[in-house]
Scaffold this motif. Structure first.
Motif, PDB file in Angstrom:
ATOM      1  N   HIS A 265       0.975  -1.218   0.017  1.00 35.84           N
ATOM      2  CA  HIS A 265      -0.083  -0.070  -0.009  1.00 35.84           C
ATOM      3  C   HIS A 265       0.895   1.263   0.051  1.00 35.84           C
ATOM      4  O   HIS A 265       1.630   1.616   1.043  1.00 35.84           O
ATOM      5  N   VAL A 266       1.053   1.816  -1.199  1.00 32.96           N
ATOM      6  CA  VAL A 266       1.756   3.148  -1.248  1.00 32.96           C
ATOM      7  C   VAL A 266       1.019   4.267  -0.879  1.00 32.96           C
ATOM      8  O   VAL A 266      -0.231   4.335  -1.285  1.00 32.96           O
ATOM      9  N   ASN A 267       1.601   5.257  -0.550  1.00 33.70           N
ATOM     10  CA  ASN A 267       1.026   6.831  -0.076  1.00 33.70           C
ATOM     11  C   ASN A 267       0.717   7.155  -1.577  1.00 33.70           C
ATOM     12  O   ASN A 267       1.172   7.215  -2.508  1.00 33.70           O
TER      13      ASN A 267
ATOM     14  N   GLN B  37      -2.158   3.099  -5.687  1.00 32.59           N
ATOM     15  CA  GLN B  37      -2.926   1.824  -5.696  1.00 32.59           C
ATOM     16  C   GLN B  37      -2.325   0.916  -4.951  1.00 32.59           C
ATOM     17  O   GLN B  37      -0.993   0.913  -4.808  1.00 32.59           O
ATOM     18  N   ILE B  38      -2.880  -0.283  -4.518  1.00 37.94           N
ATOM     19  CA  ILE B  38      -2.460  -1.442  -3.882  1.00 37.94           C
ATOM     20  C   ILE B  38      -1.567  -2.181  -4.798  1.00 37.94           C
ATOM     21  O   ILE B  38      -2.164  -2.322  -5.755  1.00 37.94           O
ATOM     22  N   ARG B  39      -0.428  -2.459  -4.481  1.00 37.64           N
ATOM     23  CA  ARG B  39       0.343  -3.463  -5.746  1.00 37.64           C
ATOM     24  C   ARG B  39       0.675  -4.807  -4.895  1.00 37.64           C
ATOM     25  O   ARG B  39       0.748  -4.845  -3.748  1.00 37.64           O
ATOM     26  N   ARG B  40       0.251  -5.812  -5.874  1.00 43.82           N
ATOM     27  CA  ARG B  40       0.429  -7.105  -5.058  1.00 43.82           C
ATOM     28  C   ARG B  40       1.352  -8.079  -5.524  1.00 43.82           C
ATOM     29  O   ARG B  40       1.462  -8.075  -6.916  1.00 43.82           O
ATOM     30  N   GLY B  41       1.973  -8.652  -4.899  1.00 42.63           N
ATOM     31  CA  GLY B  41       3.199  -9.652  -5.190  1.00 42.63           C
ATOM     32  C   GLY B  41       4.477  -9.001  -5.302  1.00 42.63           C
ATOM     33  O   GLY B  41       4.712  -7.829  -5.524  1.00 42.63           O
TER      34      GLY B  41
ATOM     35  N   ALA C 184       8.319  10.163   8.224  1.00 44.78           N
ATOM     36  CA  ALA C 184       7.310   8.980   7.481  1.00 44.78           C
ATOM     37  C   ALA C 184       6.964   7.856   8.276  1.00 44.78           C
ATOM     38  O   ALA C 184       7.650   7.869   9.583  1.00 44.78           O
ATOM     39  N   GLY C 185       6.182   7.061   7.938  1.00 40.35           N
ATOM     40  CA  GLY C 185       5.854   5.813   8.819  1.00 40.35           C
ATOM     41  C   GLY C 185       5.381   4.571   7.985  1.00 40.35           C
ATOM     42  O   GLY C 185       4.780   4.876   6.872  1.00 40.35           O
ATOM     43  N   SER C 186       5.596   3.544   8.355  1.00 38.97           N
ATOM     44  CA  SER C 186       5.258   2.313   7.673  1.00 38.97           C
ATOM     45  C   SER C 186       4.511   1.222   8.642  1.00 38.97           C
ATOM     46  O   SER C 186       4.984   1.296   9.842  1.00 38.97           O
ATOM     47  N   PHE C 187       3.502   0.739   8.247  1.00 37.25           N
ATOM     48  CA  PHE C 187       3.077  -0.517   9.034  1.00 37.25           C
ATOM     49  C   PHE C 187       3.042  -1.574   8.110  1.00 37.25           C
ATOM     50  O   PHE C 187       3.314  -1.965   7.120  1.00 37.25           O
TER      51      PHE C 187
ATOM     52  N   TYR D   2       3.359   5.920   4.881  1.00 35.85           N
ATOM     53  CA  TYR D   2       2.504   7.073   4.651  1.00 35.85           C
ATOM     54  C   TYR D   2       3.456   8.333   5.022  1.00 35.85           C
ATOM     55  O   TYR D   2       4.446   8.193   5.756  1.00 35.85           O
ATOM     56  N   TYR D   3       3.393   9.323   4.311  1.00 34.14           N
ATOM     57  CA  TYR D   3       4.035  10.756   4.461  1.00 34.14           C
ATOM     58  C   TYR D   3       3.074  11.644   4.127  1.00 34.14           C
ATOM     59  O   TYR D   3       2.179  11.566   3.477  1.00 34.14           O
ATOM     60  N   ASN D   4       3.701  13.096   4.490  1.00 33.72           N
ATOM     61  CA  ASN D   4       2.782  13.908   3.931  1.00 33.72           C
ATOM     62  C   ASN D   4       3.296  14.549   2.741  1.00 33.72           C
ATOM     63  O   ASN D   4       3.902  15.372   2.495  1.00 33.72           O
ATOM     64  N   LEU D   5       2.482  14.129   1.746  1.00 36.73           N
ATOM     65  CA  LEU D   5       2.840  14.506   0.063  1.00 36.73           C
ATOM     66  C   LEU D   5       2.799  16.451   0.070  1.00 36.73           C
ATOM     67  O   LEU D   5       3.596  16.650  -0.772  1.00 36.73           O
ATOM     68  N   ALA D   6       1.883  16.771   0.723  1.00 35.67           N
ATOM     69  CA  ALA D   6       1.748  18.285   0.641  1.00 35.67           C
ATOM     70  C   ALA D   6       3.169  19.013   1.132  1.00 35.67           C
ATOM     71  O   ALA D   6       3.724  19.864   0.725  1.00 35.67           O
TER      72      ALA D   6
END
Length: 132
Positions: A33-35, A38-42, A104-107, A121-125
Motif C-alpha cells: 500500500h503506497v502513499n 494503488q495497492i500493488r500485489r506480489g 514518514a511511517g510504515s505499518f 505514509y508521508y505528507n505529500l503536501a
C-alpha cells in the motif's frame, strides 16, 4: 528471526539500495500500500515500484524506531526520509535535484516470518512544498 529484526533487515536493504534483499523479506503475495497510490500485489509489482523509485528518487532513511505488536504479527516504524529528487515523477513537480527531509511511517503485517503487508505514509503536501 524476530519481527523487529525482519523489519530492520528490510529497511537496511532499502538504505543499501538492495532490492533483492528487500524482496527476500517479503511474502510472495505481499500487499504493498503506497502513499497516494494503488495497492500493488506480489513481489514482481513491488520490484517494479522499487525500480521506478530508484530512477526518480535517491533516499536514505534515518532516525528509525520500530514497534512490534500482536505477538510479532504486526509492526510499525517511524523514520525520516532524507532524499534527492532525481527525475520528474508523473503528476509531480519538475525534478531539479531538490533535496527534502520528510517524516514518514510504515505499518506491517508479518506471516510465517515474511512481510505480507507494507503500508507507507508521508505528507505529500509537505514533500511538494519542499521540492517546489
Amino acid at each position: 528471526m524476530s519481527t523487529t529484526d525482519l523489519i530492520a533487515r528490510y529497511f537496511a536493504a532499502f538504505n543499501a539500495k538492495d532490492t533483492a534483499a528487500m524482496l527476500d523479506c517479503l511474502a510472495e503475495d505481499v500487499a504493498h500500500h503506497v502513499n497516494e497510490g494503488q495497492i500493488r500485489r506480489g513481489k514482481e509489482a513491488f520490484a517494479a515500484f522499487c525500480d521506478h523509485m530508484a530512477r526518480c528518487y535517491d533516499e536514505r532513511l534515518t532516525d528509525m524506531v520500530v514497534f512490534e505488536a500482536e505477538h510479532g504479527t504486526r509492526a510499525a516504524a517511524e523514520y525520516v526520509v532524507n532524499g534527492t529528487y532525481l527525475q520528474t515523477d508523473e503528476g509531480l513537480p519538475e525534478a531539479q535535484g531538490q533535496t527534502y527531509r520528510l517524516p514518514a511511517g510504515s505499518f506491517f503485517t508479518v506471516e510465517n516470518g515474511k512481510i505480507a503487508r507494507v503500508v507507507t505514509y508521508y505528507n505529500l503536501a509537505d514533500w511538494t512544498a519542499q521540492v517546489s
